[in-house]
Design an enzyme around this catalytic site. Structure first.
Site, PDB file in Angstrom:
ATOM      1  N   HIS A   1       0.853  -1.177   0.000  1.00  0.00           N
ATOM      2  CA  HIS A   1       0.000   0.000   0.000  1.00  0.00           C
ATOM      3  C   HIS A   1       0.889   1.227   0.000  1.00  0.00           C
ATOM      4  O   HIS A   1       1.865   1.281   0.733  1.00  0.00           O
ATOM      5  CB  HIS A   1      -0.886   0.009   1.254  1.00  0.00           C
ATOM      6  CG  HIS A   1      -1.791   1.197   1.309  1.00  0.00           C
ATOM      7  ND1 HIS A   1      -2.983   1.246   0.631  1.00  0.00           N
ATOM      8  CD2 HIS A   1      -1.651   2.397   1.922  1.00  0.00           C
ATOM      9  CE1 HIS A   1      -3.562   2.416   0.840  1.00  0.00           C
ATOM     10  NE2 HIS A   1      -2.757   3.134   1.617  1.00  0.00           N
TER      11      HIS A   1
ATOM     12  N   ASP B   1     -16.009   2.345   4.863  1.00  0.00           N
ATOM     13  CA  ASP B   1     -14.913   3.257   4.522  1.00  0.00           C
ATOM     14  C   ASP B   1     -15.333   4.210   3.415  1.00  0.00           C
ATOM     15  O   ASP B   1     -15.016   5.402   3.457  1.00  0.00           O
ATOM     16  CB  ASP B   1     -13.661   2.469   4.108  1.00  0.00           C
ATOM     17  CG  ASP B   1     -12.509   3.416   3.817  1.00  0.00           C
ATOM     18  OD1 ASP B   1     -12.073   4.109   4.749  1.00  0.00           O
ATOM     19  OD2 ASP B   1     -12.075   3.501   2.653  1.00  0.00           O
TER      20      ASP B   1
ATOM     21  N   ARG C   1     -15.516  12.613   5.051  1.00  0.00           N
ATOM     22  CA  ARG C   1     -14.275  13.266   5.522  1.00  0.00           C
ATOM     23  C   ARG C   1     -13.757  14.226   4.467  1.00  0.00           C
ATOM     24  O   ARG C   1     -13.268  15.320   4.779  1.00  0.00           O
ATOM     25  CB  ARG C   1     -13.211  12.196   5.822  1.00  0.00           C
ATOM     26  CG  ARG C   1     -13.482  11.423   7.107  1.00  0.00           C
ATOM     27  CD  ARG C   1     -12.599  10.189   7.204  1.00  0.00           C
ATOM     28  NE  ARG C   1     -11.197  10.508   7.194  1.00  0.00           N
ATOM     29  CZ  ARG C   1     -10.235   9.675   6.772  1.00  0.00           C
ATOM     30  NH1 ARG C   1     -10.532   8.476   6.328  1.00  0.00           N
ATOM     31  NH2 ARG C   1      -8.973  10.035   6.810  1.00  0.00           N
TER      32      ARG C   1
ATOM     33  N   SER D   1      -8.737   3.651   8.089  1.00  0.00           N
ATOM     34  CA  SER D   1      -9.202   3.544   6.704  1.00  0.00           C
ATOM     35  C   SER D   1      -8.261   2.635   5.898  1.00  0.00           C
ATOM     36  O   SER D   1      -8.705   1.725   5.183  1.00  0.00           O
ATOM     37  CB  SER D   1      -9.265   4.962   6.106  1.00  0.00           C
ATOM     38  OG  SER D   1      -9.374   4.926   4.720  1.00  0.00           O
TER      39      SER D   1
ATOM     40  N   LYS E   1      -9.093  -1.739   4.884  1.00  0.00           N
ATOM     41  CA  LYS E   1      -9.142  -2.244   3.495  1.00  0.00           C
ATOM     42  C   LYS E   1      -8.123  -3.356   3.298  1.00  0.00           C
ATOM     43  O   LYS E   1      -8.364  -4.327   2.586  1.00  0.00           O
ATOM     44  CB  LYS E   1      -8.895  -1.089   2.515  1.00  0.00           C
ATOM     45  CG  LYS E   1     -10.104  -0.159   2.427  1.00  0.00           C
ATOM     46  CD  LYS E   1      -9.894   0.983   1.468  1.00  0.00           C
ATOM     47  CE  LYS E   1      -8.951   1.996   2.036  1.00  0.00           C
ATOM     48  NZ  LYS E   1      -9.208   3.388   1.786  1.00  0.00           N
TER      49      LYS E   1
HETATM   50  N1  URA Z   1      -5.642   6.567   2.181  1.00  0.00           N
HETATM   51  C1  URA Z   1      -6.723   5.874   2.619  1.00  0.00           C
HETATM   52  O1  URA Z   1      -6.994   4.768   2.152  1.00  0.00           O
HETATM   53  N2  URA Z   1      -7.494   6.413   3.578  1.00  0.00           N
HETATM   54  C2  URA Z   1      -7.228   7.612   4.136  1.00  0.00           C
HETATM   55  O2  URA Z   1      -7.949   8.021   5.014  1.00  0.00           O
HETATM   56  C3  URA Z   1      -6.104   8.340   3.663  1.00  0.00           C
HETATM   57  C4  URA Z   1      -5.317   7.783   2.684  1.00  0.00           C
END
Ligand code: URA
Length: 435
Positions: free
Chosen positions: A84, A163, A170, A185, A189
């Site tokens: 990620h 999310d 947000r 967040s 995932k």
């Molecule tokens: N990347 C994400 O997946 N979520 C966030 O809140 C910020 C960056």
């Protein structure tokens, strides 16, 4: 559980701690639509002001992860890994890493996002390959991972629906940039994606969420702890994002650059190649396949002998794209109408090329989005012709801008020159890998 949203918001407004089951009930109500947006955003703002404890962040992470479908992989086969990136500019490493790990005895089934703001998104990039499908069903996705070793798809709508709702709110209430919300967040995932070894590429610098190493370390520590409590091995890699990672910024241009790296056409110190190899090697080390030093050599070897490029070709083919793209990227991937060369206004050395300003320029050329519903132009972008510490002469090309009609030539030139910093004495090289 009897859940009262007003009591829930008031508790956080008063700086007190939620019980894990209250957080679970809140997320259940968010997903079922039983709490209106204004109450959800009131709570998000209270969190930004009064923070979440680790126990609350962990409960929030698991509640979001379990708000939808969780991918389960056969863990008896080759290790399932994931990566990620916290979001960068000119960063097409995911395309290279997926192909690399598949050629190094690991499997990567990656769900990726679209670009938002000044940062790019892997799905937008891949969709510049004619025919390439990112809307794979779970069965198709798993079949491709089984047969090729890697697949990259867009977020499965059934995964982490909480999310999607929270992030959307947000984004419009100035509550994105809060560590516990970002960490929950990201990790929710990743947990829902089902990988057991995850490498987090945490970007640090002007073009990143985390502007300094201290902030990045603190986010990394939180992500590792969240991973541990969910039984997932998470390791951070911190990389510089003061300047774009690759020479190309913009969707189609970045795919062509990733193919160039996989085709062994870039030098061994090319930053995009170096970071991609480092991520793949660290994943190999995390899975116990090889020690890091050897894994770096193996990864480089997989680029040199064409194995990684073959994996990429196969993945494109199985995802419906034209596999010939890896042989003739310039012919098959569409290009923008105009190429504008921006000359240097002085002689000297390149000291910087602000990643944030370049990312914003490419977004305004049409390559990115201001809101998640905007359409994008995949052809536009920019190719940097010089990098930090390069000597430049007056009039030498600093970069090529690939544009259609969104921004005037004068504005483009002004904004490129504003992003570059040219100095009279060699500034030296800057570190790329920060830990
Ligand atoms: N990347 C994400 O997946 N979520 C966030 O809140 C910020 C960056």
């Amino acid at each position: 559980m009897n859940f009262d949203p007003i009591d829930f918001i008031a508790l956080k407004k008063d700086g007190k701690e939620h019980a894990p089951q209250e957080i679970r009930a809140f997320i259940d109500n968010v997903v079922s639509g039983d709490i209106p947006d204004y109450q959800v955003t009131a709570w998000l703002m209270a969190v930004c002001l009064n923070d979440l404890s680790f126990a609350e962040t962990s409960a929030l992470t698991m509640a979001i992860a379990e708000s939808g479908k969780i991918y389960r992989w056969d863990q008896s086969g080759l290790p399932i890994v994931d990566k990620h990136s916290t979001g960068g500019v000119g960063d097409s490493a995911t395309l290279i890493v997926a192909s690399l790990v598949a050629s190094m005895g690991m499997r990567m089934g990656k769900h990726s996002g679209r670009g938002l703001g000044h940062t790019g998104g892997t799905i937008d990039k891949l969709e510049s390959i004619p025919g390439f499908r990112t809307d794979l069903s779970e069965q198709e996705f798993k079949n491709i991972v089984r047969s090729v070793g890697c697949a990259i798809a867009g977020q499965d709508e059934e995964m982490t629906p909480a999310d999607g709702i929270l992030y959307g709110l947000r984004d419009v209430t100035a509550t994105v940039n809060h560590q516990a919300l970002i960490a929950s967040s990201i990790m929710s995932k990743k947990i829902a994606g089902g990988a057991k070894s995850i490498l987090l590429d945490i970007k640090v610098g002007s073009g990143a969420f985390m502007e300094n190493l201290g902030q990045a370390r603190s986010l990394a520590d939180l992500l590792i702890r969240l991973g541990e409590s969910a039984g997932v091995n998470v390791k951070p890699l911190m990389t510089s994002m003061d300047v774009p990672l690759g020479r190309a910024v913009g969707n189609a241009l970045e795919v062509k650059e990733a193919i160039n790296v996989l085709d062994n056409k870039t030098p061994s110190d090319d930053p995009l190649r170096v970071v991609s190899i480092e991520i793949a090697a660290r994943l190999s080390g995390m899975c116990g396949i090889e020690p890091l030093e050897e894994a770096r050599l193996t990864a480089a070897g997989k680029i040199e002998d064409g194995d990684a490029l073959n994996k990429f070709r196969k993945m494109i083919e199985m995802q419906g794209g034209d596999p010939g793209v890896v042989d003739e990227p310039d012919k098959i991937i569409p290009s923008a109408g105009t190429i504008l060369k921006i000359p240097s206004p002085e002689e000297g050395y390149i000291a910087g090329c602000d990643a944030f300003k370049i990312g914003e320029l490419v977004r305004d050329l049409g390559g990115g989005r201001k809101s998640k519903f905007d359409a994008i132009d995949r052809e536009v972008g920019l190719i940097l012709k010089v990098r930090r510490n390069d000597r430049v002469e007056y009039g030498q090309t600093l970069c090529e801008v690939h544009k259609n009609d969104a921004v005037s030539e004068t504005e483009v030139a002004e904004r490129v020159l504003d992003a570059f910093r040219i100095v009279s004495v060699s500034p030296g090289m800057a570190d790329l890998i920060l830990n």
